[in-house]
Scaffold this active site. Structure first.
Site, PDB file in Angstrom:
ATOM      1  N   HIS A 102       0.842  -1.198   0.000  1.00  0.00           N
ATOM      2  CA  HIS A 102       0.000   0.000   0.000  1.00  0.00           C
ATOM      3  C   HIS A 102       0.877   1.247   0.000  1.00  0.00           C
ATOM      4  CE1 HIS A 102       0.750  -1.176   4.185  1.00  0.00           C
ATOM      5  NE2 HIS A 102       0.745   0.117   4.479  1.00  0.00           N
ATOM      6  N   HIS A 104       0.735   5.428   1.043  1.00  0.00           N
ATOM      7  CA  HIS A 104       0.041   6.486   1.768  1.00  0.00           C
ATOM      8  C   HIS A 104       0.114   7.770   0.958  1.00  0.00           C
ATOM      9  CE1 HIS A 104       0.151   4.304   5.753  1.00  0.00           C
ATOM     10  NE2 HIS A 104       1.175   3.715   5.158  1.00  0.00           N
TER      11      HIS A 104
END
Ligand code: DGP
Length: 116
Positions: A102, A104
């Site tokens: 992932h 941010h």
């Protein structure tokens, strides 16, 4: 592909609710549960294709480009015209807590110039 014990797979499947801000065929993005900036969004591949950035290869790297296109579109839609920061935490020393790759997206204020 979904991993049963993965919190981000559950978010992608809608089994855990999230504040979604972006979705396309391969990528979803949702507000971080513990925001570290006025805008803090997490971008993931819908499928659990990579656990961390350390799994990226020439053969599977297209999803990373897809995520960065999604980030750019979302930054625009959330009004981050003055800039933003993209962070990937990788592995133990990178303090990665969720083992589903992932990125941010942080913004909405002038961010600190240093992280340590
Ligand atoms: P990292 O430390 O880079 O692995 O980031 C994981 C992030 O995921 C962390 O900032 C908090 C966020 N997070 C963890 N669980 C949930 C959840 O259930 N919902 C949402 N929206 N965010 C979560």
């Amino acid at each position: 592909m979904k991993k049963d014990d993965c919190i981000f797979c559950k978010i992608a499947a809608g089994e855990i609710p999230s504040a979604k801000v972006y979705e396309d065929e391969n990528v979803i993005a949702f507000r971080d549960i513990a925001p570290q900036a006025p805008v803090h969004v997490v971008f993931i591949p819908k499928d659990h294709v990579l656990s961390s950035a350390d799994d990226i290869t020439e053969d599977n790297a297209k999803i990373i480009a897809d995520i960065f296109v999604a980030i750019k579109k979302t930054a625009e839609s959330l009004g981050l015209e003055n800039g933003y920061r993209i962070i990937n935490n990788c592995g133990e020393d990178g303090a990665q807590s969720v083992k589903h790759i992932h990125f941010h997206l942080l913004g909405g204020k002038k961010l600190p110039e240093r992280i340590v």
